[in-house]
Write a protein that holds these residues in place. Structure first.
Motif, PDB file in Angstrom:
ATOM      1  N   GLY A 163      15.826  39.616  64.136  1.00 15.81           N
ATOM      2  CA  GLY A 163      15.163  40.594  65.007  1.00 15.81           C
ATOM      3  C   GLY A 163      14.171  39.916  65.925  1.00 15.81           C
ATOM      4  N   ALA A 164      13.258  40.711  66.464  1.00 16.13           N
ATOM      5  CA  ALA A 164      12.267  40.219  67.424  1.00 16.13           C
ATOM      6  C   ALA A 164      11.015  39.800  66.674  1.00 16.13           C
ATOM      7  CB  ALA A 164      11.941  41.307  68.457  1.00 16.13           C
ATOM      8  N   GLY A 165      10.782  38.498  66.629  1.00 19.65           N
ATOM      9  CA  GLY A 165       9.562  37.966  66.036  1.00 19.65           C
ATOM     10  C   GLY A 165       9.475  38.096  64.530  1.00 19.65           C
ATOM     11  N   CYS A 166      10.597  38.255  63.851  1.00 17.52           N
ATOM     12  CA  CYS A 166      10.586  38.382  62.378  1.00 17.52           C
ATOM     13  C   CYS A 166      11.361  37.219  61.768  1.00 17.52           C
ATOM     14  CB  CYS A 166      11.198  39.713  61.971  1.00 17.52           C
ATOM     15  SG  CYS A 166      11.161  39.979  60.185  1.00 17.52           S
ATOM     16  N   ARG A 167      10.762  36.604  60.783  1.00 17.31           N
ATOM     17  CA  ARG A 167      11.413  35.487  60.118  1.00 17.31           C
ATOM     18  C   ARG A 167      11.378  35.701  58.589  1.00 17.31           C
ATOM     19  NH1 ARG A 167      12.193  30.962  63.322  1.00 17.31           N
ATOM     20  NH2 ARG A 167      11.217  31.083  65.393  1.00 17.31           N
ATOM     21  N   ILE A 168      12.462  35.287  57.957  1.00 19.78           N
ATOM     22  CA  ILE A 168      12.530  35.350  56.490  1.00 19.78           C
ATOM     23  C   ILE A 168      12.949  33.967  55.976  1.00 19.78           C
ATOM     24  CG2 ILE A 168      13.080  37.818  56.423  1.00 19.78           C
ATOM     25  CD1 ILE A 168      16.007  37.023  55.923  1.00 19.78           C
ATOM     26  N   THR A 169      12.555  33.696  54.732  1.00 20.08           N
ATOM     27  CA  THR A 169      12.921  32.419  54.096  1.00 20.08           C
ATOM     28  C   THR A 169      13.891  32.697  52.949  1.00 20.08           C
ATOM     29  OG1 THR A 169      10.761  31.466  54.644  1.00 20.08           O
ATOM     30  CG2 THR A 169      12.074  30.365  52.929  1.00 20.08           C
ATOM     31  N   VAL A 170      15.071  32.068  53.037  1.00 23.24           N
ATOM     32  CA  VAL A 170      16.084  32.220  51.982  1.00 23.24           C
ATOM     33  C   VAL A 170      16.350  30.852  51.354  1.00 23.24           C
ATOM     34  CG1 VAL A 170      17.160  34.206  53.094  1.00 23.24           C
ATOM     35  CG2 VAL A 170      18.004  31.904  53.605  1.00 23.24           C
ATOM     36  N   GLU A 171      16.852  30.867  50.125  1.00 19.37           N
ATOM     37  CA  GLU A 171      17.142  29.625  49.392  1.00 19.37           C
ATOM     38  C   GLU A 171      18.637  29.529  49.108  1.00 19.37           C
ATOM     39  OE1 GLU A 171      15.927  27.320  45.221  1.00 19.37           O
ATOM     40  OE2 GLU A 171      14.945  29.204  45.797  1.00 19.37           O
ATOM     41  N   ALA A 172      19.220  28.362  49.360  1.00 17.71           N
ATOM     42  CA  ALA A 172      20.646  28.120  49.106  1.00 17.71           C
ATOM     43  C   ALA A 172      20.820  27.492  47.726  1.00 17.71           C
ATOM     44  CB  ALA A 172      21.236  27.200  50.178  1.00 17.71           C
ATOM     45  N   ARG A 173      21.735  28.048  46.946  1.00 13.55           N
ATOM     46  CA  ARG A 173      22.007  27.544  45.603  1.00 13.55           C
ATOM     47  C   ARG A 173      23.496  27.296  45.404  1.00 13.55           C
ATOM     48  NH1 ARG A 173      18.398  31.630  41.776  1.00 13.55           N
ATOM     49  NH2 ARG A 173      16.331  31.148  42.713  1.00 13.55           N
ATOM     50  N   GLN A 174      23.786  26.388  44.485  1.00 11.47           N
ATOM     51  CA  GLN A 174      25.177  26.076  44.134  1.00 11.47           C
ATOM     52  C   GLN A 174      25.778  27.249  43.350  1.00 11.47           C
ATOM     53  OE1 GLN A 174      26.667  22.458  44.474  1.00 11.47           O
ATOM     54  NE2 GLN A 174      28.290  23.944  44.700  1.00 11.47           N
ATOM     55  N   VAL A 175      27.068  27.512  43.583  1.00  8.04           N
ATOM     56  CA  VAL A 175      27.791  28.559  42.868  1.00  8.04           C
ATOM     57  C   VAL A 175      28.721  27.900  41.853  1.00  8.04           C
ATOM     58  CG1 VAL A 175      29.378  30.505  43.047  1.00  8.04           C
ATOM     59  CG2 VAL A 175      27.676  30.097  44.838  1.00  8.04           C
ATOM     60  N   HIS A 176      28.590  28.294  40.592  1.00 14.14           N
ATOM     61  CA  HIS A 176      29.444  27.770  39.530  1.00 14.14           C
ATOM     62  C   HIS A 176      30.327  28.885  38.989  1.00 14.14           C
ATOM     63  CE1 HIS A 176      26.219  24.726  39.601  1.00 14.14           C
ATOM     64  NE2 HIS A 176      27.153  23.887  39.182  1.00 14.14           N
ATOM     65  N   LEU A 177      31.595  28.573  38.822  1.00 13.23           N
ATOM     66  CA  LEU A 177      32.562  29.525  38.289  1.00 13.23           C
ATOM     67  C   LEU A 177      33.207  28.968  37.024  1.00 13.23           C
ATOM     68  CD1 LEU A 177      34.384  30.625  41.583  1.00 13.23           C
ATOM     69  CD2 LEU A 177      32.488  31.765  40.420  1.00 13.23           C
ATOM     70  N   LEU A 178      33.457  29.851  36.069  1.00  8.75           N
ATOM     71  CA  LEU A 178      34.148  29.476  34.830  1.00  8.75           C
ATOM     72  C   LEU A 178      35.651  29.608  35.067  1.00  8.75           C
ATOM     73  CD1 LEU A 178      33.739  28.651  31.856  1.00  8.75           C
ATOM     74  CD2 LEU A 178      33.862  31.083  31.267  1.00  8.75           C
ATOM     75  N   LEU A 179      36.340  28.453  35.177  1.00 10.53           N
ATOM     76  CA  LEU A 179      37.766  28.433  35.491  1.00 10.53           C
ATOM     77  C   LEU A 179      38.570  27.888  34.306  1.00 10.53           C
ATOM     78  CD1 LEU A 179      37.665  27.005  39.142  1.00 10.53           C
ATOM     79  CD2 LEU A 179      37.813  29.403  38.426  1.00 10.53           C
ATOM     80  N   PRO A 180      39.799  28.345  34.162  1.00  6.29           N
ATOM     81  CA  PRO A 180      40.647  27.800  33.094  1.00  6.29           C
ATOM     82  C   PRO A 180      41.105  26.384  33.417  1.00  6.29           C
ATOM     83  CG  PRO A 180      41.879  29.382  34.397  1.00  6.29           C
ATOM     84  CD  PRO A 180      40.470  29.451  34.891  1.00  6.29           C
ATOM     85  N   ARG A 181      40.992  25.502  32.419  1.00  3.48           N
ATOM     86  CA  ARG A 181      41.470  24.127  32.584  1.00  3.48           C
ATOM     87  C   ARG A 181      42.834  23.920  31.923  1.00  3.48           C
ATOM     88  NH1 ARG A 181      40.999  19.338  29.754  1.00  3.48           N
ATOM     89  NH2 ARG A 181      39.793  20.374  28.117  1.00  3.48           N
ATOM     90  N   LEU A 182      43.047  24.637  30.816  1.00  4.77           N
ATOM     91  CA  LEU A 182      44.317  24.539  30.107  1.00  4.77           C
ATOM     92  C   LEU A 182      44.648  25.908  29.536  1.00  4.77           C
ATOM     93  CD1 LEU A 182      46.655  22.928  28.776  1.00  4.77           C
ATOM     94  CD2 LEU A 182      45.132  22.536  26.833  1.00  4.77           C
ATOM     95  N   LEU A 240      60.948  39.210  26.996  1.00 11.14           N
ATOM     96  CA  LEU A 240      59.959  38.295  26.421  1.00 11.14           C
ATOM     97  C   LEU A 240      58.548  38.793  26.683  1.00 11.14           C
ATOM     98  CD1 LEU A 240      61.339  34.741  27.271  1.00 11.14           C
ATOM     99  CD2 LEU A 240      61.464  35.980  25.124  1.00 11.14           C
ATOM    100  N   ASN A 241      57.744  38.782  25.613  1.00 16.12           N
ATOM    101  CA  ASN A 241      56.314  39.065  25.726  1.00 16.12           C
ATOM    102  C   ASN A 241      55.556  37.751  25.655  1.00 16.12           C
ATOM    103  OD1 ASN A 241      56.411  41.858  25.951  1.00 16.12           O
ATOM    104  ND2 ASN A 241      56.522  42.141  23.732  1.00 16.12           N
ATOM    105  N   GLY A 242      54.603  37.569  26.535  1.00 17.34           N
ATOM    106  CA  GLY A 242      53.791  36.350  26.534  1.00 17.34           C
ATOM    107  C   GLY A 242      52.432  36.605  25.900  1.00 17.34           C
ATOM    108  N   LYS A 243      51.957  35.613  25.138  1.00 20.22           N
ATOM    109  CA  LYS A 243      50.650  35.723  24.486  1.00 20.22           C
ATOM    110  C   LYS A 243      49.938  34.379  24.627  1.00 20.22           C
ATOM    111  CE  LYS A 243      50.520  35.686  20.032  1.00 20.22           C
ATOM    112  NZ  LYS A 243      50.678  36.078  18.604  1.00 20.22           N
ATOM    113  N   ILE A 244      48.687  34.430  25.083  1.00 21.94           N
ATOM    114  CA  ILE A 244      47.905  33.203  25.250  1.00 21.94           C
ATOM    115  C   ILE A 244      47.486  32.687  23.882  1.00 21.94           C
ATOM    116  CG2 ILE A 244      45.780  32.225  26.179  1.00 21.94           C
ATOM    117  CD1 ILE A 244      45.948  34.196  28.464  1.00 21.94           C
ATOM    118  N   THR A 245      47.904  31.471  23.562  1.00 24.57           N
ATOM    119  CA  THR A 245      47.575  30.864  22.264  1.00 24.57           C
ATOM    120  C   THR A 245      46.466  29.824  22.375  1.00 24.57           C
ATOM    121  OG1 THR A 245      49.342  29.222  22.600  1.00 24.57           O
ATOM    122  CG2 THR A 245      49.904  31.237  21.379  1.00 24.57           C
ATOM    123  N   ASN A 246      46.223  29.326  23.564  1.00 26.22           N
ATOM    124  CA  ASN A 246      45.167  28.319  23.734  1.00 26.22           C
ATOM    125  C   ASN A 246      44.628  28.418  25.147  1.00 26.22           C
ATOM    126  OD1 ASN A 246      43.428  26.183  23.343  1.00 26.22           O
ATOM    127  ND2 ASN A 246      44.972  24.608  23.647  1.00 26.22           N
TER     128      ASN A 246
END
Length: 396
Positions: free
Chosen positions: A208-227, A318-324
């Motif tokens: 806007g006109a003459g308005c300033r804000i301070t924001v902070e940038a952070r890393q985003v971590h996600l829990l992803l399947p590896r196996l 066939l039915n699939g089931k996650i075993t690990n």
């Protein structure tokens, strides 16, 4: 021979001469000498010799008795010594028997323990054998299923490569990330831009006109399947119906449901019937578990479709089931979380101002692919998906 009492005390008898004195009244007397004894000195000597011989004989007998007594005492001592030895040997034998009994008891106990261990091993082996049988049965079912998979014509348009070059399977991610109020997700086109913004951490943004804000940038971590390991098994309630003619889906499903719900066709009550359009195969679900197996064993069934009998193929489902499942925390290389955003204007305007700021290279930014802002007091979730087709970009 014991001598007689009379032999020990017999002595030669000497007769005394009797002298008779006759006295008269006037004290005259006369000496009367008896006649001499008949025993003579020779007879006395003979008697003495005889008694000497008897004495010598008695002494000899006494010596023999003493020798016999000594022999008896020696024999008694020998018997006593032998008795002592036998008693010692008996005690040693008893100790030996007791030790042998203890050893036998220990061996019996050890044998019982070994028998118990063997029984446990046998039970474990039998359990493993049962597991192996179940696994073999499962593999056989899978083999039967794979050999009876509905036929579908495919054309290979990819590239060949060495074994191990490709992934075992491909899985699209779809992660829902709840956002806190006063935050925003921003995804840049290039990783280096996101890295520069992250290093700067705090950013002063003009809004806007003459308005300033301070924001902070952070890393985003996600829990992803590896196996991910998936075990498949044959469903006891489902069947796949293939080799179907091309016709309208609704009438086809109705015809199949009616046909396979009749017991004369080996079917039963149908719970659900749906089309798998990618393979033109119908998945049919029965209410009971004991119906699908018989239909799969028959495999080919004649069904009246389009006013004529059409042979369809029934195979297993066939039915699939996650075993690990193994997961890992993964940092997003191009997406950052902006925090500390106050509510000073409407959502769309503030989101545009922030996106414009981080697109400018003078602020260390770059091309923005996606931007999502969640004002204070509101609940929003960001969805992280796989990269778009033919690109390597993240999408929200």
């Amino acid at each position: 021979m014991k001598p007689k009492q009379s032999d020990f005390f017999t002595k030669p008898q000497h007769r005394r001469q009797q002298i008779t004195f006759a006295m008269s009244s006037d004290e005259d007397f006369s000496l009367v000498i008896p006649p001499p004894s008949e025993e003579t000195l020779e007879s006395i000597k003979a008697s003495i010799n005889k008694h000497k011989k008897k004495h010598e004989q008695l002494i000899q007998e006494q010596e023999e008795l003493v020798a016999c007594r000594n022999d008896q005492q020696d024999m008694a001592e020998q018997f006593r010594q032998r008795s002592i030895k036998l008693n010692q040997k008996r005690k040693e034998d008893q100790r030996s028997r007791e030790e042998q009994m203890e050893n036998d008891k220990a061996k019996i106990k050890l044998g019982q323990q070994e028998e118990s261990d063997l029984m446990e091993q046998i039970l474990r082996v039998e359990e493993l054998l049962e597991q192996e049988k179940a696994r073999n049965l499962h593999l056989k079912q899978q083999n039967d299923v794979f050999s009876a998979v509905p036929e579908r014509k495919v054309a290979f348009t990819g590239l060949t490569g060495k074994e191990g070059d490709g992934q075992e399977f491909d899985m699209e991610t779809n992660i829902v990330y709840p956002m806190e109020g006063g935050t925003a997700f921003i995804t840049f086109e290039e990783e280096v831009v996101a890295s520069n913004i992250l290093k700067m951490q705090k950013h002063e943004v003009k809004v806007g006109a003459g308005c300033r804000i301070t924001v902070e940038a952070r890393q985003v971590h996600l829990l992803l399947p590896r196996l991910v390991e998936i075990d498949s098994e044959v469903s006891s309630q489902h069947i796949l119906i293939s080799s179907l003619p091309k016709m309208e889906i609704e009438p086809l499903l109705n015809k199949l449901e009616i046909h396979f719900s009749k017991t004369k066709h080996g079917g039963g009550e149908v719970e659900k019937c749906e089309m798998l359009p990618d393979s033109w195969t119908v998945a049919l679900t029965f209410v009971k578990n004991d119906i699908a197996k018989g239909l799969i064993e028959t495999e080919h069934h004649d069904v009246k479709l389009q006013e004529k009998m059409h042979r369809v193929r029934v195979t297993a489902f066939l039915n699939g089931k996650i075993t690990n499942l193994v997961t890992k925390m993964t940092a997003c290389p191009r997406t950052l979380l902006l925090t500390g955003i106050p509510t000073i204007m409407d959502r769309e305007t503030l989101q545009d101002e922030l996106e414009i700021h981080f697109q400018k290279s003078c602020h260390g930014g770059g091309e923005v692919v996606a931007f999502l802002y969640n004002p204070l007091g509101q609940h929003t979730s960001a969805v992280f998906g796989g990269p778009p087709k033919n690109t390597d970009k993240e999408t929200e």
